[in-house]
Design an enzyme around this catalytic site. Structure first.
Site, PDB file in Angstrom:
ATOM      1  N   GLY A   1     -10.459   4.023  -1.898  1.00  0.00           N
ATOM      2  CA  GLY A   1      -8.405   2.836  -0.946  1.00  0.00           C
ATOM      3  C   GLY A   1      -9.000   4.363   0.221  1.00  0.00           C
ATOM      4  O   GLY A   1      -8.135   4.083   1.148  1.00  0.00           O
TER       5      GLY A   1
ATOM      6  N   GLU B   1     -13.612   0.190   0.861  1.00  0.00           N
ATOM      7  CA  GLU B   1     -12.982  -0.652   1.087  1.00  0.00           C
ATOM      8  C   GLU B   1     -13.241  -0.350   2.302  1.00  0.00           C
ATOM      9  O   GLU B   1     -12.269   0.666   2.896  1.00  0.00           O
ATOM     10  CB  GLU B   1     -11.402  -0.032   0.320  1.00  0.00           C
TER      11      GLU B   1
ATOM     12  N   TYR C   1       0.401   0.820 -12.118  1.00  0.00           N
ATOM     13  CA  TYR C   1       1.539   1.687 -11.097  1.00  0.00           C
ATOM     14  C   TYR C   1       2.215   0.239 -10.786  1.00  0.00           C
ATOM     15  O   TYR C   1       1.564  -1.158 -11.248  1.00  0.00           O
ATOM     16  CB  TYR C   1       1.047   1.875 -10.429  1.00  0.00           C
TER      17      TYR C   1
ATOM     18  N   TRP D   1      -6.324   1.407 -13.077  1.00  0.00           N
ATOM     19  CA  TRP D   1      -6.743   2.002 -12.023  1.00  0.00           C
ATOM     20  C   TRP D   1      -4.477   2.337 -12.261  1.00  0.00           C
ATOM     21  O   TRP D   1      -4.432   1.971 -11.755  1.00  0.00           O
ATOM     22  CB  TRP D   1      -6.720   1.411 -10.776  1.00  0.00           C
TER      23      TRP D   1
END
Ligand code: NAG
Ligand code: NAG
Ligand code: NAG
Ligand code: NAG
Length: 367
Positions: A99, A140, A258, A347
């Site tokens: 990212g 990305e 997360y 992730w």
């Protein structure tokens, strides 16, 4: 009779081989390890995974070669030998991009045959010299039709090169996967479906980051599995990939270890889609699951699991956190299994809390 048998064998053998290659994919119960997290590779409980992604290698925009930052070289080159002793069957893949990697470098590399070749050849030598079992592309995102077409060319040439390298060296072919947007369209731009279907072993569908304080001024389920009336959910995304022509058994459902914390505008308006005044706890509001559990232990917020959207949240005072707890992870892994997807990925491993989510996922899938 013997001749007939021979004919039968001759005709069925390549067929069986082909069957092994196309349908022989083992389930993927995976997670990324992020170098930025500083989580020690030696602490990864690899028994909970079939595949581990080492993130991220970089694309050098001058040379179009795949490189590993000097600070990461020791951990990347020993990644496989570090995680394998605990689980000799675990497969490792070197993930490229991410990212925070500038997408323009990928667009430029993919635009010409010569730079695609530099990228591909360097990726293979790097994967072999570091002893990875495969490569993973995390661009990305391709954001024009030309870039999507060039991604297709890149994937097809990459697969051809991997097949050739495997034949020439007589080693098992390197695996090839890619992390992709939640839907088969990046907004209105379709991914190159035939190239993805023909050249990738699977895709990691990033079914998260739907709502966060950086781009949403209301609370929301950051990685909803369902989100009625919207195109922003894991289920919508998975269906879009299947509808566009990617078989379910090439799809790996992603979920986050997360969540995101917001500051509520009004402590009494504390459900989904409640107005906020921005991020809480961290500058971007992002918070690993381990830190969320620590926040819960310390502050005793109200904890809610919404089974309709498949998301957890908790709130106390004006702090509101949306995330995936064990209930959400269990529901998502069951969804992946029930829909005959290839598997799931998370992730990232370092954000888990004493393997609680990793273990929940692994046990829900079963062996
Ligand atoms: C095939 O692979 C070998 C070994 O990696 C390499 O030396 C050769 O250049 C490759 N050929 C093509 C056409 O990519
Ligand atoms: C929140 O965002 C929406 C859409 O971007 C915008 O219309 C609205 O004015 C914003 N509200 C506040 C309080 O900033
Ligand atoms: C779950 O969230 C949805 C979407 O906001 C909402 O419509 C529904 O009422 C919630 N369910 C429960 C049990 O709170
Ligand atoms: C971590 O999980 C294991 C297995 O569930 C448990 O036995 C152990 O007490 C946990 N450790 C901590 C610090 O919570």
């Amino acid at each position: 009779m013997a001749a007939k048998l021979l004919v039968l064998l001759l005709f069925s053998f390549p067929f069986l081989l082909q069957f092994r290659f196309s349908a022989g994919q083992n389930p993927v119960r995976a997670a990324y390890w992020s170098a930025v997290s500083e989580f020690p590779v030696s602490s990864i409980d690899s028994t909970l995974f079939t595949h581990l992604f080492c993130a991220f290698a970089d694309l050098n925009s001058q040379t179009n070669r795949v490189t590993v930052a000097p600070a990461n070289q020791a951990r990347f080159s020993s990644f496989t030998s570090t995680v394998r002793p605990r689980n000799p069957n675990v497969k490792t893949l070197l993930s490229i991009g991410g990212g925070s990697s500038p997408p323009a470098a990928f667009a430029s590399m993919a635009s010409q045959a010569s730079s695609r070749k530099s990228f591909i050849d360097s990726s293979i030598s790097l994967a072999r010299s570091y002893n990875f079992d495969g490569l993973d592309l995390d661009w990305e995102y391709p954001s024009t039709q030309t870039e999507m077409n060039n991604l297709g060319l890149l994937l097809n040439e990459w697969k051809t090169a991997l097949n050739n390298e495997s034949t020439v060296t007589r080693r098992a072919r390197l695996l090839l996967s890619a992390a992709v947007f939640r839907n088969s369209d990046y907004y209105t731009l379709p991914y190159p479906i035939p190239a993805i279907r023909n050249s990738l072993d699977w895709i990691n569908v990033m079914a998260y980051d739907f709502y966060g304080p950086g781009w949403s001024n209301v609370t929301g389920p950051p990685a909803a599995l369902y989100n009625p009336g919207t195109q922003v959910s894991g289920d919508y995304g998975i269906r879009s990939w299947i509808r566009s022509g990617i078989p379910a058994n090439k799809l790996v459902l992603g979920f986050p270890f997360y969540g995101y914390a917001w500051r509520l505008a009004n402590a009494n308006n504390n459900g989904f889609f409640a107005p906020t005044s921005g991020a809480a706890i961290t500058p971007g509001g992002d918070l690993g699951y381990g830190r969320i559990r620590a926040f819960i232990a310390q502050n005793k917020p109200v904890q809610v699991y919404n089974a309709t959207v498949v998301s957890n949240y908790c709130y106390g005072g004006t702090t509101w956190i949306g995330y995936d707890d064990t209930q959400s992870i269990r529901a998502k892994v069951s969804y992946a299994k029930q829909n005959a997807l290839l598997g799931y990925f998370a992730w990232h491993v370092g954000a888990d809390d004493n393997w609680s989510l990793s273990r929940t996922a692994s046990q829900t899938w079963g062996s």
